[in-house]
Design a protein around this motif. Structure first.
Motif, PDB file in Angstrom:
ATOM      1  N   ALA A   8      38.244 -18.870  49.121  1.00 35.07           N
ATOM      2  CA  ALA A   8      37.713 -18.536  50.510  1.00 35.07           C
ATOM      3  C   ALA A   8      36.719 -19.487  51.061  1.00 35.07           C
ATOM      4  CB  ALA A   8      37.194 -17.344  50.543  1.00 35.07           C
ATOM      5  N   LYS A   9      36.721 -20.264  51.811  1.00 31.10           N
ATOM      6  CA  LYS A   9      35.689 -21.127  52.602  1.00 31.10           C
ATOM      7  C   LYS A   9      34.563 -20.390  53.228  1.00 31.10           C
ATOM      8  CE  LYS A   9      38.688 -25.062  52.807  1.00 31.10           C
ATOM      9  NZ  LYS A   9      39.265 -26.100  53.686  1.00 31.10           N
ATOM     10  N   ARG A  10      33.295 -20.756  53.168  1.00 30.44           N
ATOM     11  CA  ARG A  10      32.351 -20.215  53.963  1.00 30.44           C
ATOM     12  C   ARG A  10      32.538 -20.364  55.841  1.00 30.44           C
ATOM     13  NH1 ARG A  10      27.900 -21.931  56.351  1.00 30.44           N
ATOM     14  NH2 ARG A  10      25.884 -20.539  56.784  1.00 30.44           N
ATOM     15  N   LYS A  11      32.468 -19.159  56.196  1.00 26.57           N
ATOM     16  CA  LYS A  11      32.719 -19.218  57.716  1.00 26.57           C
ATOM     17  C   LYS A  11      31.498 -19.905  58.339  1.00 26.57           C
ATOM     18  CE  LYS A  11      35.461 -15.374  58.059  1.00 26.57           C
ATOM     19  NZ  LYS A  11      35.686 -13.957  58.921  1.00 26.57           N
ATOM     20  N   ALA A  12      31.851 -20.545  59.482  1.00 30.33           N
ATOM     21  CA  ALA A  12      30.785 -21.322  60.057  1.00 30.33           C
ATOM     22  C   ALA A  12      30.039 -20.468  61.009  1.00 30.33           C
ATOM     23  CB  ALA A  12      31.620 -22.398  61.326  1.00 30.33           C
ATOM     24  N   ASP A  13      28.854 -20.591  61.355  1.00 34.28           N
ATOM     25  CA  ASP A  13      27.995 -20.184  61.922  1.00 34.28           C
ATOM     26  C   ASP A  13      28.337 -19.682  63.445  1.00 34.28           C
ATOM     27  OD1 ASP A  13      26.069 -19.767  59.697  1.00 34.28           O
ATOM     28  OD2 ASP A  13      24.909 -21.236  60.464  1.00 34.28           O
ATOM     29  N   ALA A  14      28.032 -18.567  64.109  1.00 34.08           N
ATOM     30  CA  ALA A  14      28.584 -18.319  65.261  1.00 34.08           C
ATOM     31  C   ALA A  14      28.183 -19.590  66.477  1.00 34.08           C
ATOM     32  CB  ALA A  14      27.872 -17.055  65.749  1.00 34.08           C
TER      33      ALA A  14
END
Length: 69
Positions: free
Chosen positions: A18-24
């Motif tokens: 899993a990759k870290r999700k980008a900030d909003a």
């Protein structure tokens, strides 16, 4: 007869880690608005460029001037 040792089967993961999700995007928009406000407050000026205008120049590149010795 010779017997071969049994091959060890190693299962490979079927999915990538899993990759870290980008900030909003809201945080980015707020950051850009803050930067624009600071730019204008420091005396900066925003130019409006018409659609279809490009900074790309076409043609042969300028030749280099010979080095002075």
């Amino acid at each position: 007869m010779s017997t071969k040792p049994a091959a060890k089967i190693v299962a490979k993961p079927k999915t990538a880690p899993a990759k870290r999700k980008a900030d909003a995007a809201v945080a980015t928009s707020e950051s850009i608005n803050d930067q624009i406000s600071a730019f204008l407050a420091s005396g900066g000026e925003i130019q409006s460029i018409p659609n279809g205008t490009s900074g790309q120049t076409y043609g042969k590149p300028a030749s280099k001037a010979p080095a002075k010795t």
